[in-house]
Design a protein around this motif. Structure first.
Motif, PDB file in Angstrom:
ATOM      1  N   ASP A  24     -12.751  -9.037   8.774  1.00  0.00           N
ATOM      2  CA  ASP A  24     -12.484  -9.930   8.865  1.00  0.00           C
ATOM      3  C   ASP A  24     -12.362 -10.720  10.683  1.00  0.00           C
ATOM      4  OD1 ASP A  24     -11.958 -12.512   9.211  1.00  0.00           O
ATOM      5  OD2 ASP A  24     -11.326 -12.648   6.888  1.00  0.00           O
ATOM      6  N   PRO A  25     -12.445 -11.540  11.310  1.00  0.00           N
ATOM      7  CA  PRO A  25     -12.661 -11.538  12.228  1.00  0.00           C
ATOM      8  C   PRO A  25     -11.225 -11.638  12.685  1.00  0.00           C
ATOM      9  CG  PRO A  25     -13.881 -13.067  11.983  1.00  0.00           C
ATOM     10  CD  PRO A  25     -14.272 -12.139  10.815  1.00  0.00           C
ATOM     11  N   ASN A  26     -10.567 -12.643  11.626  1.00  0.00           N
ATOM     12  CA  ASN A  26      -9.695 -13.137  11.585  1.00  0.00           C
ATOM     13  C   ASN A  26      -8.517 -11.753  11.183  1.00  0.00           C
ATOM     14  OD1 ASN A  26     -10.085 -15.826  12.633  1.00  0.00           O
ATOM     15  ND2 ASN A  26     -11.500 -16.133  10.879  1.00  0.00           N
ATOM     16  N   LYS A  27      -8.973 -11.242  10.837  1.00  0.00           N
ATOM     17  CA  LYS A  27      -7.241 -10.211  10.357  1.00  0.00           C
ATOM     18  C   LYS A  27      -7.839  -8.796  10.702  1.00  0.00           C
ATOM     19  CE  LYS A  27      -6.917 -11.835   5.585  1.00  0.00           C
ATOM     20  NZ  LYS A  27      -6.787 -12.105   4.610  1.00  0.00           N
ATOM     21  N   THR A  28      -6.849  -7.846  10.018  1.00  0.00           N
ATOM     22  CA  THR A  28      -6.659  -6.872  11.263  1.00  0.00           C
ATOM     23  C   THR A  28      -8.007  -5.916  10.055  1.00  0.00           C
ATOM     24  OG1 THR A  28      -4.086  -7.054  11.277  1.00  0.00           O
ATOM     25  CG2 THR A  28      -5.116  -4.415  11.303  1.00  0.00           C
ATOM     26  N   ASN A  29      -8.495  -5.085  10.829  1.00  0.00           N
ATOM     27  CA  ASN A  29      -9.584  -4.213  10.646  1.00  0.00           C
ATOM     28  C   ASN A  29      -9.835  -3.055  11.046  1.00  0.00           C
ATOM     29  OD1 ASN A  29     -11.760  -6.362  10.672  1.00  0.00           O
ATOM     30  ND2 ASN A  29     -11.547  -7.095  11.896  1.00  0.00           N
ATOM     31  N   ALA A  30      -8.639  -2.472  11.876  1.00  0.00           N
ATOM     32  CA  ALA A  30      -7.914  -1.090  11.826  1.00  0.00           C
ATOM     33  C   ALA A  30      -7.674  -0.380  10.364  1.00  0.00           C
ATOM     34  CB  ALA A  30      -7.553  -0.334  13.137  1.00  0.00           C
ATOM     35  N   PRO A  31      -7.611   0.771   9.935  1.00  0.00           N
ATOM     36  CA  PRO A  31      -6.365   1.637   9.362  1.00  0.00           C
ATOM     37  C   PRO A  31      -5.598   1.944   9.590  1.00  0.00           C
ATOM     38  CG  PRO A  31      -8.815   2.698   9.232  1.00  0.00           C
ATOM     39  CD  PRO A  31      -8.869   1.468  10.150  1.00  0.00           C
ATOM     40  N   LEU A  32      -4.740   1.056   9.004  1.00  0.00           N
ATOM     41  CA  LEU A  32      -3.117   1.532  10.041  1.00  0.00           C
ATOM     42  C   LEU A  32      -2.566   2.722   9.283  1.00  0.00           C
ATOM     43  CD1 LEU A  32      -1.699  -2.118  10.500  1.00  0.00           C
ATOM     44  CD2 LEU A  32      -3.652  -0.351  11.811  1.00  0.00           C
ATOM     45  N   PHE A  33      -1.633   3.757   9.853  1.00  0.00           N
ATOM     46  CA  PHE A  33      -1.566   4.535   9.529  1.00  0.00           C
ATOM     47  C   PHE A  33      -0.053   4.417   8.567  1.00  0.00           C
ATOM     48  CE2 PHE A  33       1.181   8.224   9.038  1.00  0.00           C
ATOM     49  CZ  PHE A  33      -0.014   9.687   8.891  1.00  0.00           C
ATOM     50  N   SER A  34       0.717   4.221   7.300  1.00  0.00           N
ATOM     51  CA  SER A  34       2.055   3.612   7.673  1.00  0.00           C
ATOM     52  C   SER A  34       3.465   5.027   7.953  1.00  0.00           C
ATOM     53  CB  SER A  34       2.102   3.322   6.167  1.00  0.00           C
ATOM     54  OG  SER A  34       3.372   2.867   5.600  1.00  0.00           O
ATOM     55  N   PRO A  35       4.098   4.696   8.908  1.00  0.00           N
ATOM     56  CA  PRO A  35       5.128   5.436   9.443  1.00  0.00           C
ATOM     57  C   PRO A  35       5.726   6.105   8.121  1.00  0.00           C
ATOM     58  CG  PRO A  35       4.867   3.046  10.680  1.00  0.00           C
ATOM     59  CD  PRO A  35       3.804   3.191   9.799  1.00  0.00           C
ATOM     60  N   LYS A  36       6.128   4.250   7.439  1.00  0.00           N
ATOM     61  CA  LYS A  36       7.379   4.391   6.365  1.00  0.00           C
ATOM     62  C   LYS A  36       6.975   5.372   5.255  1.00  0.00           C
ATOM     63  CE  LYS A  36      11.325   2.985   4.427  1.00  0.00           C
ATOM     64  NZ  LYS A  36      12.177   3.245   5.216  1.00  0.00           N
ATOM     65  N   THR A  37       5.324   4.961   4.013  1.00  0.00           N
ATOM     66  CA  THR A  37       5.075   5.776   3.780  1.00  0.00           C
ATOM     67  C   THR A  37       3.805   6.897   3.733  1.00  0.00           C
ATOM     68  OG1 THR A  37       3.317   3.915   2.919  1.00  0.00           O
ATOM     69  CG2 THR A  37       5.431   4.040   1.964  1.00  0.00           C
ATOM     70  N   SER A  38       3.535   6.866   4.421  1.00  0.00           N
ATOM     71  CA  SER A  38       2.459   8.258   5.265  1.00  0.00           C
ATOM     72  C   SER A  38       1.075   7.664   4.547  1.00  0.00           C
ATOM     73  CB  SER A  38       3.033   9.622   5.279  1.00  0.00           C
ATOM     74  OG  SER A  38       2.263  10.169   5.082  1.00  0.00           O
ATOM     75  N   ARG A  39       0.307   6.528   3.862  1.00  0.00           N
ATOM     76  CA  ARG A  39      -0.590   6.077   3.435  1.00  0.00           C
ATOM     77  C   ARG A  39      -1.809   5.495   5.168  1.00  0.00           C
ATOM     78  NH1 ARG A  39       1.164   2.818  -1.387  1.00  0.00           N
ATOM     79  NH2 ARG A  39       2.574   1.917  -0.095  1.00  0.00           N
ATOM     80  N   ILE A  40      -2.387   4.853   4.125  1.00  0.00           N
ATOM     81  CA  ILE A  40      -3.226   4.624   4.701  1.00  0.00           C
ATOM     82  C   ILE A  40      -3.255   2.834   3.848  1.00  0.00           C
ATOM     83  CG2 ILE A  40      -5.350   4.320   5.721  1.00  0.00           C
ATOM     84  CD1 ILE A  40      -4.239   6.851   7.153  1.00  0.00           C
ATOM     85  N   VAL A  41      -3.406   2.294   5.157  1.00  0.00           N
ATOM     86  CA  VAL A  41      -2.714   0.605   4.706  1.00  0.00           C
ATOM     87  C   VAL A  41      -4.375   0.000   5.281  1.00  0.00           C
ATOM     88  CG1 VAL A  41      -1.966  -1.536   4.856  1.00  0.00           C
ATOM     89  CG2 VAL A  41      -0.726   0.732   4.790  1.00  0.00           C
ATOM     90  N   ALA A  42      -4.815  -0.747   5.221  1.00  0.00           N
ATOM     91  CA  ALA A  42      -5.932  -1.551   5.250  1.00  0.00           C
ATOM     92  C   ALA A  42      -6.270  -3.362   4.655  1.00  0.00           C
ATOM     93  CB  ALA A  42      -7.396  -1.404   4.836  1.00  0.00           C
ATOM     94  N   SER A  43      -6.209  -4.219   5.573  1.00  0.00           N
ATOM     95  CA  SER A  43      -6.051  -5.483   5.448  1.00  0.00           C
ATOM     96  C   SER A  43      -7.186  -6.040   4.053  1.00  0.00           C
ATOM     97  CB  SER A  43      -6.507  -6.063   6.727  1.00  0.00           C
ATOM     98  OG  SER A  43      -7.264  -6.557   7.050  1.00  0.00           O
ATOM     99  N   ARG A  44      -7.143  -6.687   3.274  1.00  0.00           N
ATOM    100  CA  ARG A  44      -8.245  -7.269   1.979  1.00  0.00           C
ATOM    101  C   ARG A  44      -8.501  -8.614   2.763  1.00  0.00           C
ATOM    102  NH1 ARG A  44      -9.639  -3.398  -2.040  1.00  0.00           N
ATOM    103  NH2 ARG A  44     -10.210  -4.843  -2.610  1.00  0.00           N
ATOM    104  N   PRO A  45      -9.614  -8.770   2.955  1.00  0.00           N
ATOM    105  CA  PRO A  45     -10.648 -10.061   3.267  1.00  0.00           C
ATOM    106  C   PRO A  45     -10.612 -10.939   1.823  1.00  0.00           C
ATOM    107  CG  PRO A  45     -12.373  -8.461   4.121  1.00  0.00           C
ATOM    108  CD  PRO A  45     -11.417  -7.333   3.127  1.00  0.00           C
ATOM    109  N   ALA A  46     -10.411 -12.316   1.768  1.00  0.00           N
ATOM    110  CA  ALA A  46      -9.938 -12.976   0.605  1.00  0.00           C
ATOM    111  C   ALA A  46     -11.382 -12.301  -0.444  1.00  0.00           C
ATOM    112  CB  ALA A  46     -10.604 -14.232   0.865  1.00  0.00           C
ATOM    113  N   ASP A  47     -12.411 -12.459  -0.536  1.00  0.00           N
ATOM    114  CA  ASP A  47     -13.098 -11.779  -0.435  1.00  0.00           C
ATOM    115  C   ASP A  47     -13.839 -10.188  -1.096  1.00  0.00           C
ATOM    116  OD1 ASP A  47     -14.337 -11.447   1.665  1.00  0.00           O
ATOM    117  OD2 ASP A  47     -16.654 -11.851   0.756  1.00  0.00           O
ATOM    118  N   ALA A  48     -12.654  -9.803  -2.072  1.00  0.00           N
ATOM    119  CA  ALA A  48     -11.953  -8.455  -1.582  1.00  0.00           C
ATOM    120  C   ALA A  48     -13.223  -7.576  -2.345  1.00  0.00           C
ATOM    121  CB  ALA A  48     -10.512  -7.801  -2.379  1.00  0.00           C
ATOM    122  N   ALA A  49     -14.160  -7.403  -3.184  1.00  0.00           N
ATOM    123  CA  ALA A  49     -14.965  -6.686  -3.745  1.00  0.00           C
ATOM    124  C   ALA A  49     -15.156  -5.772  -2.862  1.00  0.00           C
ATOM    125  CB  ALA A  49     -15.631  -7.493  -4.199  1.00  0.00           C
ATOM    126  N   SER A  50     -15.960  -4.511  -3.062  1.00  0.00           N
ATOM    127  CA  SER A  50     -16.896  -3.575  -1.817  1.00  0.00           C
ATOM    128  C   SER A  50     -17.843  -4.101  -1.574  1.00  0.00           C
ATOM    129  CB  SER A  50     -16.725  -2.068  -3.175  1.00  0.00           C
ATOM    130  OG  SER A  50     -17.218  -1.654  -2.252  1.00  0.00           O
TER     131      SER A  50
END
Length: 387
Positions: free
Chosen positions: A104-130
């Protein structure tokens, strides 16, 4: 014998008195002995072979060269540079994602490495279906994914202004390609790296960052959730956890080459992440304006630093920096201005006004980040082909 000596002395006295009484013109000319001949002096060396006594004066620089330009993409590369365990072992570049993600051009598109939980976090657009589960034969427009968003963005830029075609054909933007969007970004590392690189050369920033990481690689205690992994899925060395950095004395951080203020800034940033005020999840899901507001509130992070982090770190595609002198110069050349005439406006050196930059860039929404990236590339392309 005595009389002869007396006569000789009397004659000498009388001649001396006579010489003092007569004018110089009446005295007999005295013949001077010739000086013995000396070897002739060597001829002087040609003027061009003489070493100058002082260095030549340097030519005065033009106004547009006296002031350093705002750092270009090459200067902010440290934000996305991965920490390395062994310098002899190069960091492997990630391959293109095997399974594309929604983008989504209006959201974060990089997978973020969480420094707090050590998990990978990614934003999900409105239509979140794969995207792999999209219905076949559907009449709906194809969804935007990490594989096709760059293609869509380039098509949009060309549609808005045909002159963009030459830039796009000559320069591939890896930043927003499928490969670039698959890179995991540690936001704490990216922001701390941005602080480290302020007002120092790229080589110095890398050296300081390396020493900074080495301060925390001595087996000191790390939270259990970080100890369980120790590194990201790419196998790279872990950047220090915020909970490690926050209680570290300033004197210790300064041994890495940090100034007093930079050490304070990094500790303050670590405290924000450790307390949860800043998190990878918030940076992935929050609107752009909220991200800018929260990050500018952190000491040591100005608007330009936040804009570069949003573009190069979070891979947000609708970021535009009005205060970047390199973008100003590229835009002035893009619209066929004389970029040799850098003028002072309102106490600042500018190639064009911010109002005009905003009017031009707004036409390229929601892909202004890509437009900005190409404005940095304008001077590497023959602009005459854009006419």
């Amino acid at each position: 014998m005595a009389s002869r000596r007396s006569a000789r002395l009397s004659a000498l006295v009388s001649s001396t008195v006579l010489a003092d009484a007569l004018p110089p013109s009446a005295l007999p000319a005295v013949r001077k002995r010739k000086a013995p001949a000396k070897d002739p002096a060597p001829p002087p060396a040609p003027a061009e072979e003489e070493a100058p006594s002082t260095p030549p004066r340097r030519r005065a620089r033009k106004n547009n060269q006296e002031l350093p330009a705002t750092p270009t993409p090459n200067a902010v590369g440290l934000m996305a540079e991965k920490t390395q365990v062994n310098r002899s072992t190069p960091v492997k570049k990630p391959k293109s994602a095997a399974i594309s993600r929604l983008a989504d051009p209006n959201k974060t598109n990089a997978p973020l490495f969480s420094p707090k939980t050590s998990r990978i976090v990614a934003s999900r657009p409105a239509d979140a279906a794969s995207p792999s589960k999209a219905p076949t034969g559907s009449s709906k427009a194809p969804r935007t994914t990490t594989e096709n968003i760059l293609e869509e963005a380039c098509a949009h830029l060309i549609k808005v202004d045909e002159r963009m075609r030459s830039l796009i054909e000559n320069h591939h933007c890896r930043l927003f390609s499928s490969e670039g969007l698959s890179e995991e970004i540690d936001p704490f590392e990216a922001l701390a790296s941005g602080i480290i690189s302020q007002q120092v050369s790229g080589a110095a920033a890398k050296a300081i960052k390396g020493r900074f990481v080495a301060l925390f690689s001595d087996g000191s205690e790390v939270p259990q959730e970080i100890m369980s992994t120790g590194s990201s899925s790419s196998g790279r060395r872990r950047f220090p956890h915020p909970s490690q950095v926050a209680p570290t004395p300033l004197e210790t951080l300064r041994t890495a080459g940090l100034s007093q203020r930079k050490a304070e800034y990094i500790i303050g940033l670590a405290e924000k992440f450790d307390s949860g005020e800043l998190s990878a999840q918030m940076l992935a899901d929050a609107p752009y304006e909220e991200i800018v507001e929260k990050l500018i509130a952190v000491r040591g992070l100005g608007r330009w630093s936040v804009e570069m982090f949003a573009c190069f770190g979070l891979k947000r595609m609708d970021v535009f920096s009005l205060g970047d002198l390199g973008v100003q110069r590229g835009m002035a050349a893009f619209v066929r201005r004389d970029i040799a005439k850098l003028k002072a406006k309102g106490g600042k050196w500018k190639y064009m006004s911010e109002k005009e930059m905003e009017e031009i860039s707004d036409r390229f929404k929601p892909y202004r980040s890509l437009f900005m990236w190409y404005m940095w590339r304008v001077e590497e392309t023959d602009v005459s082909t854009m006419e």
